[in-house]
Design a protein around this motif. Structure first.
Motif, PDB file in Angstrom:
ATOM      1  N   GLU A  22       0.827  -1.204   0.000  1.00  0.00           N
ATOM      2  CA  GLU A  22       0.000   0.000   0.000  1.00  0.00           C
ATOM      3  C   GLU A  22       0.867   1.262   0.000  1.00  0.00           C
ATOM      4  OE1 GLU A  22      -2.537  -0.386   3.359  1.00  0.00           O
ATOM      5  OE2 GLU A  22      -3.892  -1.819   2.382  1.00  0.00           O
ATOM      6  N   ALA A  23       1.954   1.240   0.767  1.00  0.00           N
ATOM      7  CA  ALA A  23       2.817   2.421   0.859  1.00  0.00           C
ATOM      8  C   ALA A  23       3.568   2.690  -0.433  1.00  0.00           C
ATOM      9  CB  ALA A  23       3.802   2.259   2.009  1.00  0.00           C
ATOM     10  N   THR A  24       3.844   1.634  -1.197  1.00  0.00           N
ATOM     11  CA  THR A  24       4.675   1.770  -2.407  1.00  0.00           C
ATOM     12  C   THR A  24       3.868   1.626  -3.692  1.00  0.00           C
ATOM     13  OG1 THR A  24       5.226  -0.593  -2.351  1.00  0.00           O
ATOM     14  CG2 THR A  24       6.706   0.913  -1.180  1.00  0.00           C
ATOM     15  N   ASN A  25       2.548   1.847  -3.608  1.00  0.00           N
ATOM     16  CA  ASN A  25       1.675   1.751  -4.787  1.00  0.00           C
ATOM     17  C   ASN A  25       1.797   0.406  -5.482  1.00  0.00           C
ATOM     18  OD1 ASN A  25       0.647   4.442  -4.530  1.00  0.00           O
ATOM     19  ND2 ASN A  25       2.554   5.219  -5.426  1.00  0.00           N
ATOM     20  N   GLY A  26       1.904  -0.645  -4.671  1.00  0.00           N
ATOM     21  CA  GLY A  26       1.926  -1.994  -5.195  1.00  0.00           C
ATOM     22  C   GLY A  26       3.267  -2.494  -5.684  1.00  0.00           C
ATOM     23  N   GLN A  27       4.298  -1.646  -5.635  1.00  0.00           N
ATOM     24  CA  GLN A  27       5.586  -2.020  -6.212  1.00  0.00           C
ATOM     25  C   GLN A  27       6.456  -2.868  -5.277  1.00  0.00           C
ATOM     26  OE1 GLN A  27       6.523  -1.266  -9.527  1.00  0.00           O
ATOM     27  NE2 GLN A  27       4.320  -0.893  -9.439  1.00  0.00           N
ATOM     28  N   GLY A  28       6.450  -2.582  -3.998  1.00  0.00           N
ATOM     29  CA  GLY A  28       7.389  -3.216  -3.071  1.00  0.00           C
ATOM     30  C   GLY A  28       8.593  -2.318  -2.828  1.00  0.00           C
ATOM     31  N   VAL A  29       9.369  -2.665  -1.834  1.00  0.00           N
ATOM     32  CA  VAL A  29      10.526  -1.843  -1.470  1.00  0.00           C
ATOM     33  C   VAL A  29      11.739  -2.199  -2.317  1.00  0.00           C
ATOM     34  CG1 VAL A  29       9.749  -1.469   0.895  1.00  0.00           C
ATOM     35  CG2 VAL A  29      11.204  -3.442   0.382  1.00  0.00           C
ATOM     36  N   ASP A  30      12.670  -1.263  -2.411  1.00  0.00           N
ATOM     37  CA  ASP A  30      13.912  -1.490  -3.141  1.00  0.00           C
ATOM     38  C   ASP A  30      14.876  -2.360  -2.340  1.00  0.00           C
ATOM     39  OD1 ASP A  30      13.686   0.596  -5.493  1.00  0.00           O
ATOM     40  OD2 ASP A  30      13.037   1.621  -3.677  1.00  0.00           O
ATOM     41  N   LEU A  31      14.844  -2.201  -1.002  1.00  0.00           N
ATOM     42  CA  LEU A  31      15.817  -2.870  -0.149  1.00  0.00           C
ATOM     43  C   LEU A  31      15.151  -3.277   1.160  1.00  0.00           C
ATOM     44  CD1 LEU A  31      18.909  -3.507   0.332  1.00  0.00           C
ATOM     45  CD2 LEU A  31      19.056  -1.268   1.435  1.00  0.00           C
ATOM     46  N   VAL A  32      15.478  -4.491   1.626  1.00  0.00           N
ATOM     47  CA  VAL A  32      15.112  -4.927   2.971  1.00  0.00           C
ATOM     48  C   VAL A  32      16.395  -5.167   3.747  1.00  0.00           C
ATOM     49  CG1 VAL A  32      13.955  -6.634   4.411  1.00  0.00           C
ATOM     50  CG2 VAL A  32      12.971  -6.015   2.200  1.00  0.00           C
ATOM     51  N   PHE A  33      16.476  -4.565   4.929  1.00  0.00           N
ATOM     52  CA  PHE A  33      17.586  -4.807   5.857  1.00  0.00           C
ATOM     53  C   PHE A  33      17.040  -5.718   6.949  1.00  0.00           C
ATOM     54  CE2 PHE A  33      20.118  -2.800   9.546  1.00  0.00           C
ATOM     55  CZ  PHE A  33      21.084  -3.797   9.478  1.00  0.00           C
ATOM     56  N   ASP A  34      17.442  -6.994   6.928  1.00  0.00           N
ATOM     57  CA  ASP A  34      16.879  -7.996   7.832  1.00  0.00           C
ATOM     58  C   ASP A  34      17.971  -8.540   8.739  1.00  0.00           C
ATOM     59  OD1 ASP A  34      15.642 -10.161   9.093  1.00  0.00           O
ATOM     60  OD2 ASP A  34      14.455 -10.670   7.326  1.00  0.00           O
ATOM     61  N   HIS A  35      17.908  -8.176  10.031  1.00  0.00           N
ATOM     62  CA  HIS A  35      18.848  -8.724  11.002  1.00  0.00           C
ATOM     63  C   HIS A  35      18.126  -9.620  12.012  1.00  0.00           C
ATOM     64  CE1 HIS A  35      17.468  -5.879  14.126  1.00  0.00           C
ATOM     65  NE2 HIS A  35      17.383  -5.007  13.131  1.00  0.00           N
ATOM     66  N   VAL A  36      16.850  -9.919  11.733  1.00  0.00           N
ATOM     67  CA  VAL A  36      16.065 -10.787  12.618  1.00  0.00           C
ATOM     68  C   VAL A  36      16.241 -12.249  12.237  1.00  0.00           C
ATOM     69  CG1 VAL A  36      13.762 -11.327  13.485  1.00  0.00           C
ATOM     70  CG2 VAL A  36      14.438  -8.936  13.103  1.00  0.00           C
ATOM     71  N   GLY A  37      16.084 -12.565  10.934  1.00  0.00           N
ATOM     72  CA  GLY A  37      16.409 -13.917  10.488  1.00  0.00           C
ATOM     73  C   GLY A  37      15.223 -14.770  10.106  1.00  0.00           C
ATOM     74  N   ALA A  38      15.124 -15.944  10.702  1.00  0.00           N
ATOM     75  CA  ALA A  38      14.200 -16.985  10.262  1.00  0.00           C
ATOM     76  C   ALA A  38      12.749 -16.527  10.252  1.00  0.00           C
ATOM     77  CB  ALA A  38      14.363 -18.224  11.142  1.00  0.00           C
ATOM     78  N   THR A  39      12.311 -15.813  11.268  1.00  0.00           N
ATOM     79  CA  THR A  39      10.894 -15.471  11.375  1.00  0.00           C
ATOM     80  C   THR A  39      10.467 -14.363  10.415  1.00  0.00           C
ATOM     81  OG1 THR A  39      11.294 -13.884  13.163  1.00  0.00           O
ATOM     82  CG2 THR A  39      10.823 -16.151  13.803  1.00  0.00           C
ATOM     83  N   THR A  40      11.394 -13.630   9.852  1.00  0.00           N
ATOM     84  CA  THR A  40      11.036 -12.502   8.986  1.00  0.00           C
ATOM     85  C   THR A  40      11.450 -12.713   7.524  1.00  0.00           C
ATOM     86  OG1 THR A  40      13.099 -11.418   9.680  1.00  0.00           O
ATOM     87  CG2 THR A  40      11.071 -10.762  10.815  1.00  0.00           C
ATOM     88  N   LEU A  41      12.117 -13.817   7.219  1.00  0.00           N
ATOM     89  CA  LEU A  41      12.653 -13.998   5.869  1.00  0.00           C
ATOM     90  C   LEU A  41      11.556 -13.976   4.810  1.00  0.00           C
ATOM     91  CD1 LEU A  41      15.086 -14.595   4.021  1.00  0.00           C
ATOM     92  CD2 LEU A  41      14.598 -17.028   4.335  1.00  0.00           C
ATOM     93  N   ALA A  42      10.462 -14.710   5.035  1.00  0.00           N
ATOM     94  CA  ALA A  42       9.396 -14.756   4.025  1.00  0.00           C
ATOM     95  C   ALA A  42       8.799 -13.374   3.806  1.00  0.00           C
ATOM     96  CB  ALA A  42       8.315 -15.747   4.460  1.00  0.00           C
TER      97      ALA A  42
END
Length: 336
Positions: free
Chosen positions: A222-242
């Protein structure tokens, strides 16, 4: 000073393995100084190594504490430019220059800042201005240098791009948020609890998502008009990968910089990965240049330090318990 107090780990286990001990004061060698520690931050690596060695070269007994700041009170041979009383913050990564030895990390596999005194190579010192408090400085090194590396070194984040970061209560998340927003990126923060998300908005988040009550991927779309983000910074791991992968636009990049929720994760869809041209990168260790750039940018942007609690050496076991339970809201600090 002939003796010092330190939080000493004699064996592996939980927070109960720490004991406050009186030890002989260390002496600086060539190109080293002795720092009187004024403040030190608690990092997840400090906690994890209570249970088992993580870094090569870890030995017991051990003094943890990767991130710390203080005053130079003695110098070894061949030290120029650091007068007694110089205020410093310390980069814990010691660079040998040969590339063959086991890397030395102050507080990781060598004595660190959970003590009244610590020996530091001059190459790992950064001067502090008189206006920056020691507690603020000690909260910076690992979080801000890691965030800088992940966002701008590995991730190539640019002004105007969209970024998703998980873990609204993490000091690493809040460091990355401020650096990215200060450089003109649009930042989406996911996390648990409205209070943490409200603070993220005050620190520059464009959009927030409660990971318990919201569908984070839907919020991102919704925030990106359906496009998705350019970058994800994920330092949480298994629970957030999907969620991280589903939130990326075609051609987007996932930068992984941690595994706090588990080391093993399953990709939700290989087809989506190659059809969308998604890149998955490990952030990699930060460099001396990353460290300097992160601290310089922090000061230039007038970032706000996010500090949860300041205690003393005897409070370390309680702080480790809070870290293990996820009951933190910024950096935990101690004053030796």
């Amino acid at each position: 000073m002939s003796e010092m107090k330190a939080a000493l780990q004699h064996r592996h286990g939980g927070p109960e393995v720490l004991a406050i001990a009186d030890l002989a004061a260390p002496q600086p060698g060539a190109n080293e100084v002795l720092v009187r520690v004024k403040a030190a931050a608690v990092n997840r690596l400090d906690y994890l190594q209570l249970g088992r060695p993580i870094l090569p070269g870890f030995r017991l007994p051990h003094i943890g504490g990767l991130d710390f700041a203080g005053d130079v009170i003695a110098t070894g041979p061949n030290v120029d430019g650091y007068d007694l009383g110089t205020r410093v913050v310390v980069d814990p990564q010691v660079v040998s220059g040969t590339g063959r030895e086991v890397p030395v990390v102050l507080g990781g596999n060598s004595a660190g800042g959970f003590a009244e005194l610590c020996v530091v190579p001059t190459t790992n010192l950064y001067r502090l201005g008189d206006a920056m408090p020691y507690h603020e400085a000690a909260a910076l090194p690992t979080a801000y240098a890691t965030a800088w590396r992940a966002l701008f070194g590995t991730g190539g984040l640019r002004s105007g791009q969209w970024l998703l970061i998980h873990g609204a209560g993490s000091a690493l998340t809040l460091a990355a948020l401020q650096l990215a927003a200060g450089k003109g990126a649009h930042v989406i923060i996911s996390g648990r609890g409205r209070a943490k998300l409200d603070r993220a908005e005050r620190l520059g988040a464009t959009v927030t998502a409660d990971s318990i009550t919201d569908d984070t991927t839907r919020v991102v779309r919704e925030a990106t008009n359906g496009q998705g983000v350019d970058l994800v910074f994920d330092h949480v791991g298994a629970t957030t990968l999907a969620t991280s992968l589903h939130s990326l636009r075609p051609g987007g990049t996932l930068v992984v910089a941690g595994n706090t929720s588990g080391d093993h994760a399953q990709l939700p869809s290989l087809a989506a990965l190659f059809h969308k041209g998604i890149s998955i990168k490990g952030a990699g260790p930060y460099s001396r240049g990353d460290f300097a750039a992160a601290l310089d940018t922090y000061q230039a942007l007038s970032c706000i330090p996010v500090i949860d609690t300041v205690g003393t050496l005897k409070d370390l076991p309680t702080m480790y318990e809070r870290l293990s339970n996820g009951r933190t809201n910024g950096k935990l600090l101690i004053t030796p």
